[in-house]
Design a protein around this motif. Structure first.
Motif, PDB file in Angstrom:
ATOM      1  N   VAL A  27       4.110  13.651  -0.004  1.00 13.89           N
ATOM      2  CA  VAL A  27       4.130  14.546   1.152  1.00 13.89           C
ATOM      3  C   VAL A  27       2.963  15.511   1.033  1.00 13.89           C
ATOM      4  CG1 VAL A  27       5.396  16.358   2.382  1.00 13.89           C
ATOM      5  CG2 VAL A  27       6.625  14.364   1.478  1.00 13.89           C
ATOM      6  N   LEU A  28       2.146  15.587   2.073  1.00 11.22           N
ATOM      7  CA  LEU A  28       1.022  16.512   2.117  1.00 11.22           C
ATOM      8  C   LEU A  28       1.415  17.719   2.967  1.00 11.22           C
ATOM      9  CD1 LEU A  28      -0.384  13.813   1.293  1.00 11.22           C
ATOM     10  CD2 LEU A  28      -2.393  14.630   2.528  1.00 11.22           C
ATOM     11  N   ALA A  29       1.405  18.903   2.362  1.00 10.20           N
ATOM     12  CA  ALA A  29       1.690  20.148   3.081  1.00 10.20           C
ATOM     13  C   ALA A  29       0.368  20.738   3.541  1.00 10.20           C
ATOM     14  CB  ALA A  29       2.433  21.120   2.188  1.00 10.20           C
ATOM     15  N   MET A  74       0.832  -1.200   0.000  1.00 13.06           N
ATOM     16  CA  MET A  74       0.000   0.000   0.000  1.00 13.06           C
ATOM     17  C   MET A  74       0.871   1.257   0.000  1.00 13.06           C
ATOM     18  SD  MET A  74      -2.885  -1.091   2.815  1.00 13.06           S
ATOM     19  CE  MET A  74      -3.883   0.372   2.557  1.00 13.06           C
ATOM     20  N   SER A  75       0.382   2.303  -0.683  1.00 12.43           N
ATOM     21  CA  SER A  75       1.090   3.571  -0.698  1.00 12.43           C
ATOM     22  C   SER A  75       0.963   4.251   0.652  1.00 12.43           C
ATOM     23  CB  SER A  75       0.514   4.475  -1.791  1.00 12.43           C
ATOM     24  OG  SER A  75       0.685   3.902  -3.067  1.00 12.43           O
ATOM     25  N   ARG A  76       1.983   5.023   1.001  1.00  9.45           N
ATOM     26  CA  ARG A  76       1.967   5.738   2.274  1.00  9.45           C
ATOM     27  C   ARG A  76       2.364   7.193   2.060  1.00  9.45           C
ATOM     28  NH1 ARG A  76       5.595   5.125   7.778  1.00  9.45           N
ATOM     29  NH2 ARG A  76       3.964   5.789   9.236  1.00  9.45           N
ATOM     30  N   ALA A  77       1.640   8.088   2.729  1.00  5.98           N
ATOM     31  CA  ALA A  77       1.922   9.513   2.641  1.00  5.98           C
ATOM     32  C   ALA A  77       2.416  10.037   3.978  1.00  5.98           C
ATOM     33  CB  ALA A  77       0.662  10.275   2.225  1.00  5.98           C
ATOM     34  N   ALA A  78       3.098  11.159   3.939  1.00  6.66           N
ATOM     35  CA  ALA A  78       3.444  11.895   5.149  1.00  6.66           C
ATOM     36  C   ALA A  78       2.559  13.131   5.210  1.00  6.66           C
ATOM     37  CB  ALA A  78       4.909  12.301   5.146  1.00  6.66           C
ATOM     38  N   VAL A  79       1.969  13.372   6.365  1.00  6.65           N
ATOM     39  CA  VAL A  79       1.122  14.541   6.573  1.00  6.65           C
ATOM     40  C   VAL A  79       1.921  15.536   7.411  1.00  6.65           C
ATOM     41  CG1 VAL A  79      -1.047  15.410   7.506  1.00  6.65           C
ATOM     42  CG2 VAL A  79      -0.958  13.131   6.469  1.00  6.65           C
ATOM     43  N   VAL A  80       2.381  16.597   6.771  1.00  2.00           N
ATOM     44  CA  VAL A  80       3.120  17.652   7.481  1.00  2.00           C
ATOM     45  C   VAL A  80       2.140  18.780   7.741  1.00  2.00           C
ATOM     46  CG1 VAL A  80       5.065  19.236   7.410  1.00  2.00           C
ATOM     47  CG2 VAL A  80       5.253  16.991   6.300  1.00  2.00           C
ATOM     48  N   VAL A  81       1.810  19.006   8.988  1.00  2.00           N
ATOM     49  CA  VAL A  81       0.738  19.944   9.329  1.00  2.00           C
ATOM     50  C   VAL A  81       1.252  21.044  10.242  1.00  2.00           C
ATOM     51  CG1 VAL A  81      -0.045  18.486  11.264  1.00  2.00           C
ATOM     52  CG2 VAL A  81      -1.613  20.155  10.243  1.00  2.00           C
ATOM     53  N   ASN A  82       0.794  22.250   9.974  1.00  2.00           N
ATOM     54  CA  ASN A  82       1.052  23.395  10.847  1.00  2.00           C
ATOM     55  C   ASN A  82      -0.017  23.395  11.936  1.00  2.00           C
ATOM     56  OD1 ASN A  82       1.281  25.884  12.103  1.00  2.00           O
ATOM     57  ND2 ASN A  82       1.550  27.031  10.214  1.00  2.00           N
ATOM     58  N   PRO A  83       0.335  23.067  13.179  1.00  2.00           N
ATOM     59  CA  PRO A  83      -0.691  22.913  14.216  1.00  2.00           C
ATOM     60  C   PRO A  83      -1.411  24.203  14.559  1.00  2.00           C
ATOM     61  CG  PRO A  83       1.510  22.803  15.173  1.00  2.00           C
ATOM     62  CD  PRO A  83       1.692  22.787  13.683  1.00  2.00           C
ATOM     63  N   THR A  84      -0.815  25.354  14.240  1.00  2.00           N
ATOM     64  CA  THR A  84      -1.486  26.618  14.544  1.00  2.00           C
ATOM     65  C   THR A  84      -2.699  26.846  13.644  1.00  2.00           C
ATOM     66  OG1 THR A  84      -0.162  27.997  13.028  1.00  2.00           O
ATOM     67  CG2 THR A  84       0.745  27.595  15.224  1.00  2.00           C
ATOM     68  N   LYS A  85      -2.806  26.074  12.567  1.00  2.33           N
ATOM     69  CA  LYS A  85      -3.925  26.222  11.636  1.00  2.33           C
ATOM     70  C   LYS A  85      -5.088  25.281  11.961  1.00  2.33           C
ATOM     71  CE  LYS A  85      -1.514  29.156   9.201  1.00  2.33           C
ATOM     72  NZ  LYS A  85      -1.807  30.597   9.233  1.00  2.33           N
ATOM     73  N   LEU A  86      -4.933  24.443  13.012  1.00  2.00           N
ATOM     74  CA  LEU A  86      -5.962  23.460  13.350  1.00  2.00           C
ATOM     75  C   LEU A  86      -6.824  23.951  14.509  1.00  2.00           C
ATOM     76  CD1 LEU A  86      -3.966  20.095  13.241  1.00  2.00           C
ATOM     77  CD2 LEU A  86      -5.517  21.007  11.502  1.00  2.00           C
ATOM     78  N   HIS A 139      -9.262   5.662  -0.350  1.00  2.00           N
ATOM     79  CA  HIS A 139      -8.409   5.597  -1.533  1.00  2.00           C
ATOM     80  C   HIS A 139      -7.386   4.462  -1.453  1.00  2.00           C
ATOM     81  CE1 HIS A 139     -10.073   9.616  -2.290  1.00  2.00           C
ATOM     82  NE2 HIS A 139      -9.605   9.506  -3.518  1.00  2.00           N
ATOM     83  N   GLY A 140      -7.452   3.653  -0.395  1.00  2.00           N
ATOM     84  CA  GLY A 140      -6.576   2.494  -0.287  1.00  2.00           C
ATOM     85  C   GLY A 140      -5.161   2.809   0.124  1.00  2.00           C
ATOM     86  N   TRP A 141      -4.961   3.922   0.870  1.00  2.00           N
ATOM     87  CA  TRP A 141      -3.635   4.293   1.339  1.00  2.00           C
ATOM     88  C   TRP A 141      -3.427   3.803   2.764  1.00  2.00           C
ATOM     89  CZ3 TRP A 141       0.087   8.052  -0.801  1.00  2.00           C
ATOM     90  CH2 TRP A 141      -0.162   8.331  -2.166  1.00  2.00           C
ATOM     91  N   ASP A 142      -2.171   3.558   3.107  1.00  2.00           N
ATOM     92  CA  ASP A 142      -1.798   3.079   4.430  1.00  2.00           C
ATOM     93  C   ASP A 142      -1.903   4.224   5.453  1.00  2.00           C
ATOM     94  OD1 ASP A 142      -0.962   1.402   6.395  1.00  2.00           O
ATOM     95  OD2 ASP A 142       0.943   0.871   5.456  1.00  2.00           O
ATOM     96  N   GLU A 143      -1.788   3.869   6.751  1.00  2.00           N
ATOM     97  CA  GLU A 143      -1.743   4.866   7.818  1.00  2.00           C
ATOM     98  C   GLU A 143      -0.599   5.843   7.546  1.00  2.00           C
ATOM     99  OE1 GLU A 143      -2.299   6.905  11.492  1.00  2.00           O
ATOM    100  OE2 GLU A 143      -3.606   5.521  10.416  1.00  2.00           O
ATOM    101  N   PRO A 144      -0.884   7.168   7.558  1.00  2.00           N
ATOM    102  CA  PRO A 144       0.162   8.124   7.189  1.00  2.00           C
ATOM    103  C   PRO A 144       1.189   8.336   8.293  1.00  2.00           C
ATOM    104  CG  PRO A 144      -1.824   9.287   7.826  1.00  2.00           C
ATOM    105  CD  PRO A 144      -2.178   7.827   7.814  1.00  2.00           C
ATOM    106  N   LEU A 145       2.281   8.928   7.894  1.00  2.00           N
ATOM    107  CA  LEU A 145       3.289   9.405   8.831  1.00  2.00           C
ATOM    108  C   LEU A 145       2.902  10.822   9.230  1.00  2.00           C
ATOM    109  CD1 LEU A 145       6.135   9.148  10.186  1.00  2.00           C
ATOM    110  CD2 LEU A 145       7.082  10.011   8.018  1.00  2.00           C
ATOM    111  N   TRP A 146       2.691  11.055  10.528  1.00  2.00           N
ATOM    112  CA  TRP A 146       2.238  12.362  11.010  1.00  2.00           C
ATOM    113  C   TRP A 146       3.430  13.184  11.492  1.00  2.00           C
ATOM    114  CZ3 TRP A 146      -2.787  13.503  10.179  1.00  2.00           C
ATOM    115  CH2 TRP A 146      -3.679  12.441  10.015  1.00  2.00           C
TER     116      TRP A 146
END
Length: 295
Positions: free
Chosen positions: A61-63, A1-13, A30-37
């Motif tokens: 990588v998700l920005a 399975m494909s895996r993504a990294a979720v890079v998040v700015n916590p001040t925006k949450l 979408h059949g993706w694996d648990e992301p890297l947070w």
């Protein structure tokens, strides 16, 4: 399975748990694996996190944040072959808006996980990457005066409040040389260099800028005082010539020198003050997830 990294700015949450649940749900669909947070930090707004994600072998990588977060993540993925996706969560979201990317979370995730990949240009100012716009003068002064709490409370209006405080600032003397050509000396209230050209509200600041043409565009605005700023803004909005008020140039390399130090910014982040800027186009530097119809 494909895996993504979720890079998040916590001040925006507003709700971290709800955000993570939404991301997991769409990734499951979408059949993706648990992301890297990975969370950004004040001292590292995304570059280090994106580089760590690439080193960990992720497929994407998700920005997740504003244009500053996107740019920092782009710095960490450029040249690696790992694509970047944008989850717009900022005040301006200018790159997403210029590229026609969806602003809603579920829709942006769907493009990120199922969209096409397309290389787009970037630029560097004194070695610092940007993917949207860089500038000095009123532009940087406006950004410097808009605090994070004010942006969270008022959104884009926080920038307008900050800009009003500097409308009476005197223009500075700048000298420009594009692609080794003749030096042009002028007064400037603001200098903006762009990979894309549209501001919020549909203002075509750099109407000829394209993110995939291998070139960058620059505009110098000469104003000083509210009345002159209104006249200049009207000329931009109506796309009318304004001799003595607006100067435009396209280039692959631009040398800028000033008579005195001025603050400068890249993609919404003030970088300090300088008397010299070297701006260089980076054709096709960033591999970006786009809607299938855009690629």
């Amino acid at each position: 399975m494909s895996r993504a990294a979720v890079v998040v700015n916590p001040t925006k949450l507003d709700d971290d748990e709800a955000f993570r649940k939404s991301v997991r749900r769409v990734m499951d669909d979408h059949g993706w694996d648990e992301p890297l947070w990975l969370e950004t930090l004040p001292e590292d707004p995304g570059r280090g996190q994106a580089k760590s994600a690439v080193a960990a072998g992720v497929d994407l990588v998700l920005a997740c944040g504003g244009d500053g977060t996107v740019t920092a993540c782009a710095e960490g993925t450029t040249g690696t072959g790992v694509p970047l996706a944008i989850i717009p969560m900022g005040t301006g979201n200018l790159l997403a808006r210029n590229l026609g990317l969806p602003l809603g979370l579920d829709e942006a995730l769907a493009v990120a996980l199922g969209g096409a990949q397309q290389p787009i240009d970037a630029g560097r100012v004194n070695g610092t990457l940007f993917v949207v716009m860089a500038g000095l003068g009123l532009d940087a002064q406006m950004l410097s005066g808009a605090s994070e709490p004010l942006k969270k409370q008022l959104g884009w209006f926080a920038y307008a409040i900050s800009a009003v405080r500097h409308l009476r600032d005197r223009p500075v003397r700048v000298t420009l040389s594009a692609d080794g050509g003749p030096r042009r000396r002028m007064r400037a209230s603001v200098l903006i260099v762009g990979n894309v050209g549209w501001l919020r509200g549909g203002l075509p600041l750099l109407p000829d800028a394209r993110p995939d043409d291998g070139m960058l565009d620059a505009v110098v605005l000469i104003a000083g005082g509210p009345a002159r700023w209104l006249a200049t803004a009207a000329a931009i909005l109506l796309r009318r010539p304004a001799p003595g008020k607006i100067y435009r140039v396209r280039f692959t390399e631009l040398e800028v020198s000033l008579d005195q130090k001025q603050p400068w910014e890249v993609d919404g982040e003030v970088m300090g003050s300088s008397r010299r800027l070297t701006v260089v186009a980076q054709p096709g530097a960033l591999l970006l997830r786009m809607p299938p119809e855009s690629a």
